[in-house]
Enzyme design. Sequence first.
Site, short mmCIF file in Angstrom:
data_model
loop_
_atom_site.label_atom_id
_atom_site.label_comp_id
_atom_site.label_asym_id
_atom_site.label_seq_id
_atom_site.Cartn_x
_atom_site.Cartn_y
_atom_site.Cartn_z
N SER A 13 -31.12 45.86 -7.58
CA SER A 13 -30.80 45.39 -6.24
C SER A 13 -29.32 45.04 -6.21
O SER A 13 -28.62 45.16 -7.21
CB SER A 13 -31.68 44.21 -5.85
OG SER A 13 -31.54 43.19 -6.78
N LEU A 14 -28.87 44.62 -5.06
CA LEU A 14 -27.45 44.43 -4.84
C LEU A 14 -27.23 43.01 -4.32
O LEU A 14 -27.90 42.59 -3.38
CB LEU A 14 -27.04 45.45 -3.78
CG LEU A 14 -25.61 45.90 -3.60
CD1 LEU A 14 -25.00 46.36 -4.90
CD2 LEU A 14 -25.57 47.03 -2.57
N GLU A 45 -17.32 51.44 0.07
CA GLU A 45 -18.05 52.38 0.93
C GLU A 45 -18.88 51.59 1.93
O GLU A 45 -19.20 50.41 1.68
CB GLU A 45 -18.96 53.28 0.08
CG GLU A 45 -20.10 52.54 -0.58
CD GLU A 45 -20.59 53.17 -1.89
OE1 GLU A 45 -19.75 53.36 -2.80
OE2 GLU A 45 -21.78 53.46 -1.99
N LYS A 47 -22.12 50.14 3.78
CA LYS A 47 -23.50 49.89 3.35
C LYS A 47 -24.43 50.44 4.43
O LYS A 47 -24.57 49.88 5.51
CB LYS A 47 -23.74 48.39 3.16
CG LYS A 47 -25.14 48.11 2.64
CD LYS A 47 -25.33 46.66 2.26
CE LYS A 47 -26.67 46.46 1.58
NZ LYS A 47 -27.80 46.68 2.52
N ARG A 68 -37.59 53.48 -3.67
CA ARG A 68 -37.23 52.42 -4.59
C ARG A 68 -38.43 51.53 -4.94
O ARG A 68 -38.57 51.09 -6.07
CB ARG A 68 -36.12 51.56 -3.97
CG ARG A 68 -35.68 50.42 -4.84
CD ARG A 68 -34.45 49.73 -4.28
NE ARG A 68 -34.06 48.64 -5.16
CZ ARG A 68 -34.60 47.43 -5.12
NH1 ARG A 68 -35.55 47.15 -4.26
NH2 ARG A 68 -34.22 46.49 -5.97
N GLU A 105 -29.08 56.71 -0.28
CA GLU A 105 -29.71 56.08 0.87
C GLU A 105 -30.06 57.16 1.88
O GLU A 105 -29.19 57.96 2.26
CB GLU A 105 -28.72 55.07 1.48
CG GLU A 105 -29.36 54.00 2.32
CD GLU A 105 -29.85 52.79 1.53
OE1 GLU A 105 -29.74 52.76 0.28
OE2 GLU A 105 -30.37 51.86 2.18
N LYS A 246 -21.72 41.63 3.77
CA LYS A 246 -22.47 41.92 5.00
C LYS A 246 -21.65 41.55 6.23
O LYS A 246 -20.86 40.62 6.21
CB LYS A 246 -23.80 41.15 5.02
CG LYS A 246 -24.73 41.45 3.83
CD LYS A 246 -25.29 42.85 3.84
CE LYS A 246 -26.69 43.01 4.38
NZ LYS A 246 -27.73 42.12 4.02
O1 D41 Z 1 -25.32 52.06 1.33
C1 D41 Z 1 -26.13 51.39 0.68
N1 D41 Z 1 -27.19 50.86 1.28
C2 D41 Z 1 -25.94 51.19 -0.79
C3 D41 Z 1 -26.96 50.62 -1.55
C4 D41 Z 1 -24.74 51.58 -1.45
N2 D41 Z 1 -23.74 52.15 -0.78
N3 D41 Z 1 -24.59 51.38 -2.79
C5 D41 Z 1 -25.60 50.83 -3.52
N4 D41 Z 1 -25.39 50.67 -4.85
C6 D41 Z 1 -26.33 50.15 -5.60
C7 D41 Z 1 -26.08 49.99 -7.07
C8 D41 Z 1 -24.78 49.26 -7.30
C9 D41 Z 1 -27.19 49.21 -7.75
C10 D41 Z 1 -25.99 51.36 -7.69
C11 D41 Z 1 -26.82 50.43 -2.92
C12 D41 Z 1 -27.80 49.88 -3.79
N5 D41 Z 1 -27.53 49.75 -5.11
C13 D41 Z 1 -29.12 49.42 -3.35
N6 D41 Z 1 -29.79 49.82 -2.29
C14 D41 Z 1 -30.98 49.17 -2.25
C15 D41 Z 1 -31.07 48.36 -3.31
C16 D41 Z 1 -29.89 48.51 -4.01
#
Ligand code: D41
Length: 262
Positions: A13-14, A45, A47, A68, A105, A246
């Site tokens: 998770s993040l 980048e 989200k 996931r 995603e 966020k």
């Molecule tokens: O755009 C996103 N929602 C996004 C989710 C993103 N750009 N990078 C992400 N990077 C990660 C890691 C750092 C763990 C590779 C993520 C997520 N995780 C993520 N999305 C849902 C849980 C985690």
Amino acid sequence: HFNEVVHTVPMLSLGNVFSEQELSDFDRRVRDRLETQAEVIYTAEPKLDGLAINLRYEAGVLVQAATRGDGSRGEDVTANVRTIRSLPLKLQGSDWPEVLEVRGEIFLPRAGFEALNERMRLEGGKTFVNPRNAAAGALRQLDPRITAERPLAIYCYGFGQLSGGKLALSHSASIARLRNWGLPVSPEQQTVQGVAGCLAYYRDIGARRDGLDYDIDGVVFKVNSLAQQEALGFVSRAPRWAIAQKFPAQEEITVVEAVEFQ
Ligand code: D41
């Protein structure tokens, strides 16, 4: 109705921050752990507000796509993910590892969402509240022909199992390799320097948010050097080298017209 998939490498998770101060605290923790005074290079980048997925390619061929789930186990949605037009079923080139797991995603672009809801209205069916719900519904269809009618898209942003070790020395160079194999990656991804670079990126994307063709709920920063990522490691189920900043929740004023007691 979907088979369970055990992720070979857990999907992490993040962590989240909601202010410049909290982002600055994150950067401070990163530099303290790395024992460096120098500015850290981050990738930045948007989200995406979509659904996280693991794609498994073997010998360059897409063999499995799994949601996931709880990070350890997800659902096998291969048949549905294969209908995503921009996603190659076979990678370009020949220098990919035998096993390549890519995380990304899945989302529904706004234009596709509007068109889908318009069609649902005409057919007298239920419309979706937002693109994320519509994307989730499309991914959970038992008949992939229905999924194929919903214009899903995907951007890849991370890695699971990789045979033969890492793809490059940095996150940005690893993502560039995905792009060369024909995998969709965000055109908005950039490398930035230090917390000042992160904040400038956050403000720029925030200002351009409404002009993007997809919903985002913030930006994601990742330490670019894989050596530094390894040195930082993980806490519980989240990497110490990545964070989401966020956007504030969108607030609206509304009028309560009636209350019905039952
Ligand atoms: O755009 C996103 N929602 C996004 C989710 C993103 N750009 N990078 C992400 N990077 C990660 C890691 C750092 C763990 C590779 C993520 C997520 N995780 C993520 N999305 C849902 C849980 C985690």
